[in-house]
Design a protein around this motif. Structure first.
Motif, PDB file in Angstrom:
ATOM      1  N   HIS A 130      -1.862  -8.672   0.652  1.00 18.20           N
ATOM      2  CA  HIS A 130      -3.082  -8.181   1.281  1.00 18.20           C
ATOM      3  C   HIS A 130      -3.953  -9.383   1.634  1.00 18.20           C
ATOM      4  O   HIS A 130      -3.930 -10.413   0.945  1.00 18.20           O
ATOM      5  CB  HIS A 130      -3.820  -7.236   0.337  1.00 18.20           C
ATOM      6  N   GLN A 131      -4.739  -9.260   2.701  1.00 22.15           N
ATOM      7  CA  GLN A 131      -5.525 -10.392   3.190  1.00 22.15           C
ATOM      8  C   GLN A 131      -6.515 -10.917   2.139  1.00 22.15           C
ATOM      9  O   GLN A 131      -6.798 -12.119   2.085  1.00 22.15           O
ATOM     10  CB  GLN A 131      -6.277 -10.009   4.463  1.00 22.15           C
ATOM     11  N   LYS A 163       2.220  -5.767   7.954  1.00 27.20           N
ATOM     12  CA  LYS A 163       0.906  -6.091   7.384  1.00 27.20           C
ATOM     13  C   LYS A 163       0.660  -5.226   6.155  1.00 27.20           C
ATOM     14  O   LYS A 163       0.981  -4.043   6.138  1.00 27.20           O
ATOM     15  CB  LYS A 163      -0.191  -5.837   8.413  1.00 27.20           C
ATOM     16  N   ARG A 164       0.086  -5.825   5.144  1.00 29.16           N
ATOM     17  CA  ARG A 164      -0.306  -5.075   3.949  1.00 29.16           C
ATOM     18  C   ARG A 164      -1.735  -4.575   4.172  1.00 29.16           C
ATOM     19  O   ARG A 164      -2.667  -5.372   4.262  1.00 29.16           O
ATOM     20  CB  ARG A 164      -0.232  -5.958   2.712  1.00 29.16           C
ATOM     21  N   LYS A 166      -3.276  -2.068   2.278  1.00 19.55           N
ATOM     22  CA  LYS A 166      -3.882  -1.489   1.080  1.00 19.55           C
ATOM     23  C   LYS A 166      -3.898  -2.537  -0.022  1.00 19.55           C
ATOM     24  O   LYS A 166      -2.874  -3.119  -0.356  1.00 19.55           O
ATOM     25  CB  LYS A 166      -3.083  -0.258   0.630  1.00 19.55           C
ATOM     26  N   TYR A 167      -5.079  -2.768  -0.587  1.00 19.83           N
ATOM     27  CA  TYR A 167      -5.177  -3.702  -1.708  1.00 19.83           C
ATOM     28  C   TYR A 167      -4.684  -3.001  -2.965  1.00 19.83           C
ATOM     29  O   TYR A 167      -5.157  -1.915  -3.302  1.00 19.83           O
ATOM     30  CB  TYR A 167      -6.622  -4.166  -1.907  1.00 19.83           C
ATOM     31  N   ALA A 186       0.938   1.206   1.468  1.00 17.40           N
ATOM     32  CA  ALA A 186       0.365  -0.148   1.443  1.00 17.40           C
ATOM     33  C   ALA A 186       0.713  -0.985   2.659  1.00 17.40           C
ATOM     34  O   ALA A 186       0.070  -2.009   2.907  1.00 17.40           O
ATOM     35  CB  ALA A 186       0.830  -0.874   0.178  1.00 17.40           C
TER      36      ALA A 186
END
Length: 237
Positions: A130-131, A163-164, A166-167, A186
């Motif tokens: 996650h970002q 891309k993720r 969901k944290y 996610a």
């Protein structure tokens, strides 16, 4: 900083000179590496438990068989706490030791060539962070493992396809059901054209329950991927 374009004795000579100026140390035991060793000394590497064919078969049946998402998977090593491989992966994940990831990826790729020569891989995708977690850590350790694999197998790898979104909380102490609930929803495929009709290799550092791999593989299949393979440096209970 290893010299890669030269060969044989010349490369070892130059590396030995560089080691005098800026010595390198084993990421597991911290002893000085010799000129023909790369990130992990030979002694520590020999102490890492190898995953047997029987163990891999048993793990595939437990983690992936009934979900019909991952067609096959491979891990060369078994993750053990407070042992050499854990020290190496910790250095990769938290100490900016990117060459360890590339070395482990190359090691994994060479084992794949021997043990899974029938895999027909079109694209390698590292499990994304996650970002927020990536910003905190500064990088995705699985990217460097995927890079090492790609360099050996001569297959394209990309961290821009999935891309993720969901944290997720750390899954270390979670049960299988808790992990599956934690990771559900996610991921999102950014570019369906990049995966359509492709055989995808998903890469992570350690596979424990397989929940993360399965969730990521599921959305890739939904986006049109043909087949999902999975690989990691190690498997864990």
């Amino acid at each position: 900083r290893y010299v890669m374009s030269l060969s044989g004795k010349t490369k070892l000579f130059i590396n030995s000179i560089l080691d005098l100026i800026l010595p390198r140390f084993c990421c597991a035991c911290l002893i000085k590496l010799s000129s023909n060793e790369d990130t992990i000394c030979k002694i520590c590497l020999s102490r890492i438990q190898t995953a047997s064919k029987e163990r891999l078969k048993r793990e595939f049946d437990r983690k992936f068989l009934n979900k019909n998402i991952v067609s096959d998977f491979f891990s060369p090593f078994v993750f053990e706490k407070d042992k050499e491989l854990q020290y190496a992966i910790h250095s990769l994940k938290y100490e900016n030791k990117f060459p360890i990831g590339i070395f482990l990826g190359k090691t994994l790729a060479n084992r794949i060539k021997i043990n899974r020569p029938y895999w027909n891989i079109d694209l390698i995708i590292p499990i994304p962070l996650h970002q927020l977690k990536k910003a905190e850590r500064g990088y995705n350790q699985s990217f460097y493992i995927a890079k090492g694999i790609g360099n050996i197998l001569k297959i394209n790898f990309s961290n821009r396809v999935v891309k993720r979104i969901k944290y997720t909380e750390s899954q270390t102490t979670m049960t299988l059901n808790e992990r599956e609930e934690n990771i559900f929803g996610a991921f999102r495929v950014r570019n369906k054209n990049a995966v359509k009709s492709k055989n995808i290799l998903l890469v992570d550092d350690v596979i424990t329950t397989g929940a993360t791999i399965s969730e990521c593989g599921k959305i890739l299949l939904e986006a049109g991927a043909k087949q999902i393979y999975a690989a990691s440096v190690a498997i864990a209970d």
